[in-house]
Motif scaffolding. Structure first.
Motif, PDB file in Angstrom:
ATOM      1  N   ILE A 277       8.026 -36.343 -43.740  1.00 25.53           N
ATOM      2  CA  ILE A 277       8.761 -35.205 -43.195  1.00 25.53           C
ATOM      3  C   ILE A 277       9.419 -35.667 -41.904  1.00 25.53           C
ATOM      4  N   GLY A 278      10.687 -35.315 -41.712  1.00 27.12           N
ATOM      5  CA  GLY A 278      11.440 -35.807 -40.559  1.00 27.12           C
ATOM      6  C   GLY A 278      11.084 -35.079 -39.282  1.00 27.12           C
ATOM      7  N   GLY A 279      10.371 -35.764 -38.378  1.00 26.66           N
ATOM      8  CA  GLY A 279      10.030 -35.157 -37.099  1.00 26.66           C
ATOM      9  C   GLY A 279      11.151 -35.234 -36.083  1.00 26.66           C
ATOM     10  N   GLU A 280      12.024 -36.246 -36.216  1.00 27.17           N
ATOM     11  CA  GLU A 280      13.094 -36.438 -35.250  1.00 27.17           C
ATOM     12  C   GLU A 280      14.443 -35.928 -35.758  1.00 27.17           C
ATOM     13  N   SER A 281      14.521 -35.545 -37.021  1.00 27.96           N
ATOM     14  CA  SER A 281      15.789 -35.107 -37.590  1.00 27.96           C
ATOM     15  C   SER A 281      16.166 -33.725 -37.065  1.00 27.96           C
ATOM     16  N   TYR A 282      17.354 -33.619 -36.470  1.00 31.05           N
ATOM     17  CA  TYR A 282      17.861 -32.363 -35.900  1.00 31.05           C
ATOM     18  C   TYR A 282      16.824 -31.736 -34.976  1.00 31.05           C
TER      19      TYR A 282
END
Length: 603
Positions: A277-282
Protein backbone atom coordinates in the motif's frame (compact mmCIF):
# COMPACT_ATOMS: atom_id res chain seq x y z
CA UNK A 1 11.85 6.08 35.21
CA UNK A 2 8.30 5.44 34.00
CA UNK A 3 7.54 1.92 32.89
CA UNK A 4 6.52 1.45 29.28
CA UNK A 5 3.73 -1.00 30.04
CA UNK A 6 1.81 -2.03 33.19
CA UNK A 7 3.02 -5.19 34.89
CA UNK A 8 2.51 -6.95 38.18
CA UNK A 9 4.60 -5.42 40.94
CA UNK A 10 7.14 -7.64 42.69
CA UNK A 11 7.47 -7.70 46.44
CA UNK A 12 10.95 -7.48 48.02
CA UNK A 13 12.82 -10.72 48.64
CA UNK A 14 12.00 -12.27 51.98
CA UNK A 15 8.54 -10.74 52.30
CA UNK A 16 5.27 -12.49 51.65
CA UNK A 17 3.64 -12.13 48.25
CA UNK A 18 0.11 -10.87 47.92
CA UNK A 19 -2.22 -9.50 45.28
CA UNK A 20 -0.85 -6.13 44.29
CA UNK A 21 -2.51 -3.85 41.73
CA UNK A 22 -0.34 -3.09 38.70
CA UNK A 23 1.32 0.35 38.82
CA UNK A 24 0.07 3.21 36.66
CA UNK A 25 2.00 4.36 33.60
CA UNK A 26 3.33 7.37 35.47
CA UNK A 27 4.52 5.36 38.46
CA UNK A 28 8.28 5.77 39.03
CA UNK A 29 10.42 2.73 39.75
CA UNK A 30 14.09 2.84 40.83
CA UNK A 31 16.82 2.18 38.28
CA UNK A 32 19.06 -0.81 38.59
CA UNK A 33 22.78 -0.21 38.98
CA UNK A 34 23.59 -1.39 35.44
CA UNK A 35 20.80 0.67 33.88
CA UNK A 36 21.90 3.80 35.76
CA UNK A 37 25.53 3.40 34.66
CA UNK A 38 24.45 2.92 31.04
CA UNK A 39 22.14 5.94 31.12
CA UNK A 40 24.78 8.22 32.65
CA UNK A 41 27.38 7.01 30.16
CA UNK A 42 25.13 7.81 27.22
CA UNK A 43 24.28 11.23 28.64
CA UNK A 44 27.99 11.94 29.10
CA UNK A 45 28.69 11.08 25.47
CA UNK A 46 25.69 12.88 24.02
CA UNK A 47 26.26 16.17 25.88
CA UNK A 48 29.63 16.98 24.22
CA UNK A 49 28.18 15.95 20.86
CA UNK A 50 25.29 18.32 21.33
CA UNK A 51 27.59 21.27 21.95
CA UNK A 52 29.45 20.67 18.70
CA UNK A 53 26.81 19.38 16.35
CA UNK A 54 23.43 20.81 17.37
CA UNK A 55 23.23 23.11 14.35
CA UNK A 56 20.38 23.45 11.81
CA UNK A 57 21.83 20.54 9.84
CA UNK A 58 22.15 18.32 12.92
CA UNK A 59 19.64 17.33 15.61
CA UNK A 60 18.97 19.72 18.46
CA UNK A 61 16.88 19.70 21.60
CA UNK A 62 13.69 21.70 21.15
CA UNK A 63 10.73 21.86 23.53
CA UNK A 64 11.74 18.69 25.28
CA UNK A 65 11.81 16.79 22.00
CA UNK A 66 14.56 15.93 19.56
CA UNK A 67 14.67 17.76 16.24
CA UNK A 68 16.68 16.77 13.20
CA UNK A 69 17.67 13.68 11.28
CA UNK A 70 16.95 10.43 13.16
CA UNK A 71 20.11 8.88 11.70
CA UNK A 72 22.49 11.38 13.31
CA UNK A 73 24.99 10.31 15.94
CA UNK A 74 23.36 11.80 19.09
CA UNK A 75 19.99 10.40 18.08
CA UNK A 76 21.46 6.91 17.69
CA UNK A 77 23.00 7.10 21.18
CA UNK A 78 19.70 8.18 22.74
CA UNK A 79 17.69 5.58 20.83
CA UNK A 80 20.12 2.82 21.80
CA UNK A 81 19.94 3.83 25.46
CA UNK A 82 16.16 3.82 25.60
CA UNK A 83 15.89 0.57 23.66
CA UNK A 84 18.50 -1.19 25.78
CA UNK A 85 16.82 -0.18 29.03
CA UNK A 86 13.61 -1.56 27.59
CA UNK A 87 11.48 1.55 27.85
CA UNK A 88 10.76 2.28 24.21
CA UNK A 89 12.39 4.85 21.95
CA UNK A 90 12.45 8.64 22.44
CA UNK A 91 10.28 10.99 20.45
CA UNK A 92 11.33 12.43 17.10
CA UNK A 93 10.08 15.82 15.95
CA UNK A 94 11.19 17.10 12.53
CA UNK A 95 13.14 20.34 12.36
CA UNK A 96 10.27 21.89 10.41
CA UNK A 97 8.00 21.44 13.42
CA UNK A 98 10.54 22.29 16.08
CA UNK A 99 11.47 25.57 14.43
CA UNK A 100 7.90 26.84 14.64
CA UNK A 101 7.60 29.48 17.35
CA UNK A 102 4.89 29.60 19.97
CA UNK A 103 3.79 31.20 23.18
CA UNK A 104 4.04 29.74 26.65
CA UNK A 105 0.41 28.66 26.45
CA UNK A 106 1.20 26.52 23.42
CA UNK A 107 3.86 24.45 25.19
CA UNK A 108 2.90 20.93 26.22
CA UNK A 109 2.80 20.73 30.00
CA UNK A 110 3.22 16.99 30.54
CA UNK A 111 6.16 14.65 30.83
CA UNK A 112 9.51 16.03 29.77
CA UNK A 113 8.26 19.49 28.81
CA UNK A 114 6.70 20.53 32.10
CA UNK A 115 8.23 23.75 33.29
CA UNK A 116 10.35 24.31 30.20
CA UNK A 117 10.83 27.93 29.09
CA UNK A 118 8.70 29.02 26.18
CA UNK A 119 10.32 28.37 22.80
CA UNK A 120 13.48 26.88 24.30
CA UNK A 121 14.65 23.35 24.91
CA UNK A 122 16.01 21.76 28.07
CA UNK A 123 19.33 20.06 28.57
CA UNK A 124 20.17 16.86 26.73
CA UNK A 125 20.23 14.77 29.91
CA UNK A 126 16.86 16.11 31.00
CA UNK A 127 15.49 15.48 27.54
CA UNK A 128 16.55 11.81 27.53
CA UNK A 129 15.10 11.18 30.98
CA UNK A 130 11.92 13.03 30.07
CA UNK A 131 11.58 11.20 26.78
CA UNK A 132 11.87 7.87 28.56
CA UNK A 133 9.30 8.97 31.14
CA UNK A 134 6.93 10.13 28.44
CA UNK A 135 7.51 6.99 26.31
CA UNK A 136 6.55 8.42 22.92
CA UNK A 137 3.37 10.37 23.61
CA UNK A 138 2.35 11.33 20.08
CA UNK A 139 -0.10 13.97 21.25
CA UNK A 140 2.74 16.49 21.49
CA UNK A 141 2.26 17.56 17.89
CA UNK A 142 -1.04 19.15 18.88
CA UNK A 143 1.05 22.00 20.29
CA UNK A 144 1.91 23.10 16.76
CA UNK A 145 -1.74 23.61 15.81
CA UNK A 146 -3.41 26.87 16.74
CA UNK A 147 -5.44 26.97 19.92
CA UNK A 148 -8.52 28.42 18.20
CA UNK A 149 -9.00 25.23 16.16
CA UNK A 150 -9.14 22.78 19.07
CA UNK A 151 -12.94 22.47 19.01
CA UNK A 152 -13.67 19.37 16.95
CA UNK A 153 -16.42 19.57 14.37
CA UNK A 154 -19.36 17.31 15.02
CA UNK A 155 -20.55 14.58 12.71
CA UNK A 156 -17.43 12.42 12.61
CA UNK A 157 -17.84 8.70 12.82
CA UNK A 158 -17.07 7.19 16.26
CA UNK A 159 -13.64 5.59 16.40
CA UNK A 160 -13.33 1.86 15.99
CA UNK A 161 -11.38 -0.21 18.47
CA UNK A 162 -8.69 -1.18 16.04
CA UNK A 163 -6.61 0.37 13.28
CA UNK A 164 -6.53 -1.06 9.77
CA UNK A 165 -3.39 -1.49 7.69
CA UNK A 166 -4.78 0.90 5.06
CA UNK A 167 -5.38 3.75 7.52
CA UNK A 168 -3.04 6.70 7.92
CA UNK A 169 -1.96 7.18 11.52
CA UNK A 170 -2.80 10.35 13.41
CA UNK A 171 0.90 11.07 13.82
CA UNK A 172 1.55 10.87 10.06
CA UNK A 173 -1.45 13.04 9.26
CA UNK A 174 -0.35 15.70 11.75
CA UNK A 175 3.17 15.54 10.39
CA UNK A 176 1.82 16.00 6.85
CA UNK A 177 -0.19 19.03 7.90
CA UNK A 178 2.71 20.64 9.74
CA UNK A 179 4.92 20.27 6.68
CA UNK A 180 2.19 21.96 4.66
CA UNK A 181 1.89 24.79 7.21
CA UNK A 182 5.64 25.36 7.31
CA UNK A 183 5.78 25.87 3.54
CA UNK A 184 2.73 28.16 3.54
CA UNK A 185 4.10 30.20 6.45
CA UNK A 186 7.35 30.73 4.56
CA UNK A 187 5.51 32.22 1.57
CA UNK A 188 2.98 34.25 3.49
CA UNK A 189 5.65 35.53 5.88
CA UNK A 190 7.45 37.27 3.04
CA UNK A 191 4.22 39.05 2.13
CA UNK A 192 3.25 40.09 5.63
CA UNK A 193 6.67 40.97 7.11
CA UNK A 194 8.05 43.58 4.70
CA UNK A 195 11.52 45.03 4.50
CA UNK A 196 12.09 48.80 4.65
CA UNK A 197 12.62 48.97 0.90
CA UNK A 198 9.38 47.04 0.26
CA UNK A 199 7.46 49.32 2.63
CA UNK A 200 8.48 52.33 0.53
CA UNK A 201 6.84 50.91 -2.59
CA UNK A 202 3.82 49.04 -1.24
CA UNK A 203 0.85 51.10 -0.04
CA UNK A 204 0.19 50.96 3.71
CA UNK A 205 -2.47 48.49 4.74
CA UNK A 206 -2.03 46.36 1.64
CA UNK A 207 -1.15 43.30 3.73
CA UNK A 208 -4.04 43.60 6.18
CA UNK A 209 -6.61 41.99 3.92
CA UNK A 210 -4.28 39.10 3.08
CA UNK A 211 -3.51 38.62 6.78
CA UNK A 212 -7.21 38.28 7.62
CA UNK A 213 -7.86 35.87 4.76
CA UNK A 214 -4.81 33.80 5.64
CA UNK A 215 -5.89 33.54 9.28
CA UNK A 216 -9.37 32.36 8.32
CA UNK A 217 -8.15 29.82 5.77
CA UNK A 218 -5.73 28.40 8.32
CA UNK A 219 -8.48 28.03 10.87
CA UNK A 220 -10.96 26.21 8.64
CA UNK A 221 -8.33 23.84 7.25
CA UNK A 222 -7.23 22.95 10.78
CA UNK A 223 -10.83 22.34 11.80
CA UNK A 224 -11.19 19.99 8.83
CA UNK A 225 -7.99 18.22 9.87
CA UNK A 226 -9.24 17.76 13.41
CA UNK A 227 -12.49 16.25 12.15
CA UNK A 228 -10.53 13.61 10.22
CA UNK A 229 -8.32 12.99 13.26
CA UNK A 230 -11.40 12.39 15.34
CA UNK A 231 -12.54 9.80 12.81
CA UNK A 232 -9.22 7.92 12.97
CA UNK A 233 -8.46 5.45 15.76
CA UNK A 234 -5.71 6.08 18.29
CA UNK A 235 -2.21 5.33 17.05
CA UNK A 236 -1.47 2.91 19.88
CA UNK A 237 -4.46 0.69 19.01
CA UNK A 238 -3.75 -2.77 17.71
CA UNK A 239 -3.93 -3.30 13.95
CA UNK A 240 -6.98 -5.26 12.79
CA UNK A 241 -8.12 -6.54 9.42
CA UNK A 242 -11.54 -4.90 9.67
CA UNK A 243 -11.84 -1.92 12.07
CA UNK A 244 -15.57 -1.47 11.42
CA UNK A 245 -16.36 -4.57 13.45
CA UNK A 246 -16.62 -2.74 16.78
CA UNK A 247 -18.55 0.31 15.60
CA UNK A 248 -21.80 -1.04 16.96
CA UNK A 249 -20.29 -1.33 20.44
CA UNK A 250 -19.00 2.24 20.24
CA UNK A 251 -22.44 3.49 19.23
CA UNK A 252 -24.08 1.62 22.11
CA UNK A 253 -21.88 3.62 24.45
CA UNK A 254 -23.52 6.80 23.15
CA UNK A 255 -20.78 8.15 20.87
CA UNK A 256 -21.18 9.60 17.41
CA UNK A 257 -23.93 10.80 15.14
CA UNK A 258 -27.20 8.85 15.06
CA UNK A 259 -27.14 8.46 11.28
CA UNK A 260 -23.59 7.13 11.38
CA UNK A 261 -24.38 4.63 14.12
CA UNK A 262 -27.77 3.38 13.00
CA UNK A 263 -26.92 2.63 9.38
CA UNK A 264 -24.58 0.21 7.61
CA UNK A 265 -21.15 0.82 6.13
CA UNK A 266 -21.45 2.38 2.67
CA UNK A 267 -17.86 1.84 1.51
CA UNK A 268 -16.38 -1.51 2.51
CA UNK A 269 -12.58 -1.32 2.44
CA UNK A 270 -10.49 -4.47 2.13
CA UNK A 271 -6.75 -4.97 2.13
CA UNK A 272 -4.95 -8.24 1.51
CA UNK A 273 -2.02 -9.63 3.42
CA UNK A 274 1.29 -9.09 1.66
CA UNK A 275 -0.06 -6.50 -0.83
CA UNK A 276 1.87 -3.21 -0.87
CA UNK A 277 0.00 0.00 0.00
CA UNK A 278 1.45 3.38 -0.99
CA UNK A 279 2.33 5.37 2.11
CA UNK A 280 4.06 8.18 0.22
CA UNK A 281 1.74 8.36 -2.80
CA UNK A 282 -0.21 11.66 -2.85
CA UNK A 283 0.74 12.15 0.79
CA UNK A 284 0.97 15.97 0.88
CA UNK A 285 -1.80 17.94 2.54
CA UNK A 286 -2.07 20.24 -0.47
CA UNK A 287 -2.72 17.21 -2.69
CA UNK A 288 -5.47 16.10 -0.33
CA UNK A 289 -7.13 19.51 -0.52
CA UNK A 290 -6.86 19.70 -4.31
CA UNK A 291 -8.42 16.28 -4.89
CA UNK A 292 -11.21 17.00 -2.42
CA UNK A 293 -11.81 20.27 -4.28
CA UNK A 294 -11.74 18.56 -7.69
CA UNK A 295 -13.94 15.56 -6.90
CA UNK A 296 -16.23 16.63 -4.08
CA UNK A 297 -16.95 20.36 -4.41
CA UNK A 298 -19.63 22.26 -6.27
CA UNK A 299 -16.96 24.54 -7.82
CA UNK A 300 -15.67 21.82 -10.16
CA UNK A 301 -18.76 21.01 -12.19
CA UNK A 302 -16.57 20.94 -15.29
CA UNK A 303 -14.98 17.69 -14.07
CA UNK A 304 -18.38 16.03 -13.92
CA UNK A 305 -19.36 17.56 -17.26
CA UNK A 306 -16.18 16.83 -19.21
CA UNK A 307 -14.78 13.69 -17.52
CA UNK A 308 -17.08 11.68 -15.28
CA UNK A 309 -20.30 12.41 -17.19
CA UNK A 310 -19.08 11.05 -20.56
CA UNK A 311 -17.60 7.97 -18.86
CA UNK A 312 -20.89 7.21 -17.10
CA UNK A 313 -22.70 7.64 -20.42
CA UNK A 314 -20.33 5.21 -22.17
CA UNK A 315 -20.75 2.64 -19.41
CA UNK A 316 -24.54 2.87 -19.62
CA UNK A 317 -24.39 2.45 -23.40
CA UNK A 318 -21.99 -0.49 -23.61
CA UNK A 319 -22.61 -2.22 -20.25
CA UNK A 320 -26.30 -1.55 -19.63
CA UNK A 321 -28.10 -2.43 -16.40
CA UNK A 322 -30.81 -4.99 -17.06
CA UNK A 323 -34.25 -4.04 -15.82
CA UNK A 324 -35.45 -6.14 -12.93
CA UNK A 325 -32.00 -7.51 -12.05
CA UNK A 326 -31.17 -7.49 -8.37
CA UNK A 327 -27.48 -6.78 -9.00
CA UNK A 328 -26.06 -4.60 -11.74
CA UNK A 329 -23.06 -5.40 -13.94
CA UNK A 330 -19.75 -5.56 -12.10
CA UNK A 331 -17.21 -2.80 -12.71
CA UNK A 332 -13.60 -2.45 -11.59
CA UNK A 333 -12.13 1.05 -11.19
CA UNK A 334 -8.33 0.95 -10.72
CA UNK A 335 -6.80 4.16 -9.40
CA UNK A 336 -10.18 5.34 -8.09
CA UNK A 337 -8.74 8.16 -5.95
CA UNK A 338 -11.53 9.55 -3.75
CA UNK A 339 -14.17 7.38 -5.49
CA UNK A 340 -16.29 10.13 -7.06
CA UNK A 341 -16.57 8.25 -10.37
CA UNK A 342 -17.32 5.06 -8.46
CA UNK A 343 -20.06 6.89 -6.56
CA UNK A 344 -21.70 8.09 -9.78
CA UNK A 345 -21.68 4.56 -11.22
CA UNK A 346 -22.99 3.11 -7.95
CA UNK A 347 -25.93 5.50 -8.09
CA UNK A 348 -26.72 4.21 -11.60
CA UNK A 349 -27.15 0.68 -10.24
CA UNK A 350 -23.75 -0.87 -10.97
CA UNK A 351 -21.83 -3.25 -8.71
CA UNK A 352 -18.70 -1.13 -8.25
CA UNK A 353 -15.33 -2.20 -6.88
CA UNK A 354 -12.76 0.58 -6.58
CA UNK A 355 -9.04 0.13 -6.10
CA UNK A 356 -6.55 2.68 -4.80
CA UNK A 357 -2.84 2.44 -4.04
CA UNK A 358 -2.51 5.58 -1.90
CA UNK A 359 -3.08 5.04 1.81
CA UNK A 360 -4.01 8.73 2.17
CA UNK A 361 -6.75 8.51 -0.47
CA UNK A 362 -8.14 5.29 1.00
CA UNK A 363 -8.34 6.94 4.43
CA UNK A 364 -10.04 10.04 3.00
CA UNK A 365 -12.51 7.87 1.04
CA UNK A 366 -13.39 6.04 4.24
CA UNK A 367 -14.04 9.37 5.94
CA UNK A 368 -16.16 10.72 3.06
CA UNK A 369 -18.37 7.64 2.72
CA UNK A 370 -18.43 6.23 6.24
CA UNK A 371 -17.51 9.02 8.64
CA UNK A 372 -18.96 12.31 7.39
CA UNK A 373 -22.54 13.30 8.21
CA UNK A 374 -22.33 16.99 7.26
CA UNK A 375 -20.49 19.21 4.80
CA UNK A 376 -17.28 20.86 5.98
CA UNK A 377 -15.56 23.99 4.61
CA UNK A 378 -11.99 23.92 3.30
CA UNK A 379 -9.68 26.47 1.67
CA UNK A 380 -8.24 24.28 -1.12
CA UNK A 381 -5.88 26.80 -2.76
CA UNK A 382 -4.65 28.81 0.22
CA UNK A 383 -1.16 27.42 -0.44
CA UNK A 384 -1.09 28.54 -4.10
CA UNK A 385 0.70 31.90 -4.35
CA UNK A 386 1.14 31.92 -8.14
CA UNK A 387 -1.07 32.63 -11.15
CA UNK A 388 -3.63 34.57 -9.06
CA UNK A 389 -5.48 37.50 -10.60
CA UNK A 390 -6.96 38.57 -7.26
CA UNK A 391 -6.95 37.43 -3.64
CA UNK A 392 -10.26 35.63 -4.03
CA UNK A 393 -8.62 33.31 -6.56
CA UNK A 394 -6.44 32.01 -3.74
CA UNK A 395 -8.47 32.46 -0.55
CA UNK A 396 -11.89 30.99 -1.27
CA UNK A 397 -13.87 28.32 0.55
CA UNK A 398 -15.83 25.31 -0.68
CA UNK A 399 -17.97 22.80 1.18
CA UNK A 400 -16.99 19.13 0.92
CA UNK A 401 -18.29 16.64 0.19
CA UNK A 402 -20.83 17.90 -2.34
CA UNK A 403 -23.00 15.92 -2.86
CA UNK A 404 -23.20 13.94 0.39
CA UNK A 405 -22.38 10.38 -0.76
CA UNK A 406 -23.35 8.65 2.45
CA UNK A 407 -26.81 10.22 2.55
CA UNK A 408 -27.50 9.36 -1.10
CA UNK A 409 -26.21 5.80 -0.76
CA UNK A 410 -28.38 5.13 2.27
CA UNK A 411 -31.45 6.56 0.56
CA UNK A 412 -30.91 4.33 -2.49
CA UNK A 413 -29.74 1.36 -0.38
CA UNK A 414 -26.46 1.08 -2.30
CA UNK A 415 -22.99 0.06 -1.17
CA UNK A 416 -19.56 -0.03 -2.76
CA UNK A 417 -16.36 -1.99 -2.24
CA UNK A 418 -12.79 -0.73 -2.21
CA UNK A 419 -9.50 -2.61 -2.20
CA UNK A 420 -6.33 -0.98 -0.91
CA UNK A 421 -3.00 -1.75 -2.53
CA UNK A 422 -1.22 -2.42 -5.81
CA UNK A 423 -3.74 -3.27 -8.53
CA UNK A 424 -1.48 -5.77 -10.29
CA UNK A 425 -0.72 -7.71 -7.09
CA UNK A 426 -4.41 -7.90 -6.19
CA UNK A 427 -6.10 -8.63 -9.53
CA UNK A 428 -3.58 -10.53 -11.63
CA UNK A 429 -4.31 -14.19 -12.32
CA UNK A 430 -3.80 -15.97 -9.02
CA UNK A 431 -3.96 -12.74 -7.02
CA UNK A 432 -6.05 -12.55 -3.82
CA UNK A 433 -8.70 -10.32 -5.42
CA UNK A 434 -8.75 -11.84 -8.90
CA UNK A 435 -12.18 -12.37 -10.42
CA UNK A 436 -14.04 -11.57 -13.63
CA UNK A 437 -15.76 -8.22 -14.21
CA UNK A 438 -18.20 -7.05 -16.85
CA UNK A 439 -16.22 -3.85 -17.36
CA UNK A 440 -13.03 -2.05 -16.34
CA UNK A 441 -12.98 1.75 -16.20
CA UNK A 442 -9.62 3.55 -16.07
CA UNK A 443 -9.62 7.32 -15.63
CA UNK A 444 -6.25 9.12 -15.65
CA UNK A 445 -4.68 5.79 -14.74
CA UNK A 446 -2.82 3.74 -17.36
CA UNK A 447 0.14 6.16 -17.42
CA UNK A 448 0.69 6.02 -13.64
CA UNK A 449 2.38 2.62 -13.29
CA UNK A 450 5.92 1.32 -13.50
CA UNK A 451 5.10 -1.39 -16.05
CA UNK A 452 2.60 -0.63 -18.81
CA UNK A 453 2.48 -4.25 -19.99
CA UNK A 454 1.58 -5.48 -16.49
CA UNK A 455 -1.30 -3.02 -16.38
CA UNK A 456 -2.58 -4.17 -19.76
CA UNK A 457 -2.25 -7.85 -18.92
CA UNK A 458 -4.02 -7.44 -15.56
CA UNK A 459 -6.95 -5.61 -17.17
CA UNK A 460 -7.20 -8.35 -19.79
CA UNK A 461 -7.16 -11.08 -17.14
CA UNK A 462 -10.12 -9.67 -15.19
CA UNK A 463 -12.29 -9.16 -18.29
CA UNK A 464 -14.31 -12.07 -19.61
CA UNK A 465 -15.25 -12.46 -23.26
CA UNK A 466 -17.58 -9.63 -24.17
CA UNK A 467 -16.24 -7.44 -21.35
CA UNK A 468 -15.64 -3.74 -21.97
CA UNK A 469 -12.60 -1.60 -21.19
CA UNK A 470 -13.33 2.14 -21.02
CA UNK A 471 -10.33 4.44 -20.78
CA UNK A 472 -10.08 8.20 -20.29
CA UNK A 473 -6.74 9.90 -19.79
CA UNK A 474 -3.39 11.11 -21.13
CA UNK A 475 -0.06 9.31 -21.51
CA UNK A 476 2.02 11.31 -19.03
CA UNK A 477 4.40 8.44 -18.34
CA UNK A 478 7.02 8.32 -15.61
CA UNK A 479 10.54 9.15 -16.73
CA UNK A 480 11.90 5.71 -15.85
CA UNK A 481 9.12 3.75 -17.60
CA UNK A 482 10.60 1.21 -20.00
CA UNK A 483 7.94 1.26 -22.74
CA UNK A 484 6.68 4.75 -23.55
CA UNK A 485 4.32 3.77 -26.33
CA UNK A 486 2.19 6.12 -28.41
CA UNK A 487 -1.56 5.72 -28.29
CA UNK A 488 -1.63 4.12 -31.75
CA UNK A 489 0.92 1.54 -30.57
CA UNK A 490 -1.13 0.85 -27.43
CA UNK A 491 -4.27 0.43 -29.52
CA UNK A 492 -2.47 -2.00 -31.83
CA UNK A 493 -1.34 -4.09 -28.86
CA UNK A 494 -4.91 -4.30 -27.56
CA UNK A 495 -6.16 -5.36 -30.97
CA UNK A 496 -3.55 -8.12 -31.06
CA UNK A 497 -4.84 -9.23 -27.66
CA UNK A 498 -8.29 -9.70 -29.12
CA UNK A 499 -10.09 -6.38 -28.55
CA UNK A 500 -12.28 -4.41 -30.92
CA UNK A 501 -12.33 -0.63 -30.42
CA UNK A 502 -15.84 0.77 -30.52
CA UNK A 503 -14.87 4.39 -29.83
CA UNK A 504 -11.60 6.30 -30.20
CA UNK A 505 -11.86 10.01 -29.49
CA UNK A 506 -9.56 12.81 -28.33
CA UNK A 507 -11.29 15.23 -25.94
CA UNK A 508 -10.38 18.35 -23.96
CA UNK A 509 -10.65 19.05 -20.25
CA UNK A 510 -9.21 21.15 -17.42
CA UNK A 511 -7.93 19.09 -14.52
CA UNK A 512 -8.45 20.94 -11.21
CA UNK A 513 -9.76 24.42 -11.89
CA UNK A 514 -11.93 25.42 -14.81
CA UNK A 515 -10.17 27.53 -17.42
CA UNK A 516 -10.59 31.29 -17.10
CA UNK A 517 -10.26 31.63 -13.32
CA UNK A 518 -6.50 31.56 -12.83
CA UNK A 519 -3.85 33.00 -15.12
CA UNK A 520 -2.70 29.45 -15.86
CA UNK A 521 -4.79 26.28 -15.79
CA UNK A 522 -3.64 22.67 -16.09
CA UNK A 523 -5.37 21.26 -19.17
CA UNK A 524 -5.32 17.94 -21.00
CA UNK A 525 -6.35 16.62 -24.40
CA UNK A 526 -6.74 12.96 -23.37
CA UNK A 527 -7.93 9.90 -25.25
CA UNK A 528 -11.45 8.66 -24.58
CA UNK A 529 -11.84 5.09 -25.85
CA UNK A 530 -14.11 2.08 -25.54
CA UNK A 531 -12.93 -1.45 -26.42
CA UNK A 532 -14.70 -4.81 -26.21
CA UNK A 533 -13.00 -8.15 -25.64
CA UNK A 534 -13.97 -10.43 -28.52
CA UNK A 535 -14.80 -14.12 -28.11
CA UNK A 536 -12.02 -16.36 -29.40
CA UNK A 537 -14.00 -17.51 -32.43
CA UNK A 538 -14.91 -13.96 -33.40
CA UNK A 539 -11.28 -12.90 -32.95
CA UNK A 540 -10.14 -15.61 -35.38
CA UNK A 541 -12.67 -14.35 -37.94
CA UNK A 542 -11.29 -10.83 -37.51
CA UNK A 543 -7.80 -12.15 -38.20
CA UNK A 544 -8.90 -13.99 -41.34
CA UNK A 545 -10.79 -10.98 -42.65
CA UNK A 546 -7.75 -8.78 -42.22
CA UNK A 547 -9.30 -6.54 -39.58
CA UNK A 548 -6.43 -7.55 -37.27
CA UNK A 549 -2.89 -7.66 -38.66
CA UNK A 550 -1.86 -11.34 -38.70
CA UNK A 551 1.74 -10.97 -39.85
CA UNK A 552 4.24 -13.42 -38.34
CA UNK A 553 6.33 -10.60 -36.85
CA UNK A 554 3.35 -9.07 -35.04
CA UNK A 555 2.18 -12.44 -33.70
CA UNK A 556 5.65 -13.17 -32.30
CA UNK A 557 6.34 -9.73 -30.79
CA UNK A 558 3.11 -9.61 -28.77
CA UNK A 559 3.68 -12.77 -26.69
CA UNK A 560 7.32 -11.75 -26.34
CA UNK A 561 6.22 -8.52 -24.59
CA UNK A 562 3.58 -10.15 -22.41
CA UNK A 563 5.58 -12.98 -20.84
CA UNK A 564 8.52 -13.27 -18.47
CA UNK A 565 12.05 -14.47 -19.12
CA UNK A 566 11.30 -18.14 -18.42
CA UNK A 567 8.39 -18.18 -20.84
CA UNK A 568 10.51 -16.43 -23.48
CA UNK A 569 12.94 -19.38 -23.37
CA UNK A 570 10.00 -21.73 -23.95
CA UNK A 571 8.82 -19.63 -26.89
CA UNK A 572 12.28 -19.73 -28.46
CA UNK A 573 12.40 -23.50 -27.98
CA UNK A 574 9.01 -23.96 -29.62
CA UNK A 575 9.99 -21.74 -32.55
CA UNK A 576 13.20 -23.74 -33.01
CA UNK A 577 11.35 -27.06 -32.91
CA UNK A 578 8.84 -25.73 -35.43
CA UNK A 579 11.61 -24.71 -37.86
CA UNK A 580 13.40 -28.07 -37.49
CA UNK A 581 10.13 -29.92 -38.10
CA UNK A 582 9.44 -27.84 -41.20
CA UNK A 583 12.95 -28.54 -42.56
CA UNK A 584 12.57 -32.25 -41.89
CA UNK A 585 9.18 -32.32 -43.60
CA UNK A 586 10.66 -30.57 -46.61
CA UNK A 587 13.45 -33.18 -46.89
CA UNK A 588 11.00 -36.04 -46.39
CA UNK A 589 8.82 -34.68 -49.20
CA UNK A 590 11.86 -34.58 -51.50
CA UNK A 591 12.79 -38.21 -50.72
CA UNK A 592 9.25 -39.38 -51.43
CA UNK A 593 9.25 -37.59 -54.80
CA UNK A 594 12.62 -39.19 -55.67
CA UNK A 595 11.26 -42.63 -54.72
CA UNK A 596 8.21 -42.20 -56.95
CA UNK A 597 10.42 -41.16 -59.90
CA UNK A 598 12.70 -44.15 -59.33
CA UNK A 599 9.75 -46.54 -59.24
CA UNK A 600 8.36 -45.16 -62.50
CA UNK A 601 11.79 -45.47 -64.17
CA UNK A 602 12.06 -49.08 -63.02
CA UNK A 603 8.72 -49.95 -64.52
Amino acid sequence: IAESRPRQDQTPRGEGRGTVAPPRRDTLSPLGAGQLVLLLAVCTIVSPCSAAFFSPSYPRVVRGGFAGRPTSLPWRFAKAACTTIGLGRPSYIPVALASKGGSQSEQPQSGDTAGAPAGRGRGTTSWIIGSIQRNLQLGKLDAYLSEDSRSLSTGARPRARGRAMWQVTRFDLKKTYNTYRRLVDQDVGRLLVLTDREKEFLPPGLSNQRRDLETRSKKINEEFLHTILRHLPEDDMSITRQPQADIEDVCKEGGGDKMLCDEKTVLEIVNFKGVAIGGESYSSFSSMLLHLFRDWSDSCKHVMRDVYGPIVGAVKEHVPVREGSEKGPSLLLPGAGLCRLGYELMCEGYDVECNEFSKVFVTLSDFIFNGCSQQLPIAPLAHSFTENRKLSDQYFEVDVPTPMPRTTALEKDRTMRMTAGDVVSIYKAGGPGHRKFDGVVTCFFIDTGDDLIEYMRTIDQVLDEGGVWINYGPLNFKKDLRLKLTWEEIQEVWEHMGYEFLQVEQVHTSYNIEAGIKLYTERYDPMFTVARKLPKKAFKNHVKSGIVDSSLLGQLILPWLLVGNGSRVCILTLIGEFLLAARAAERLGGLRAFAREAALAGE
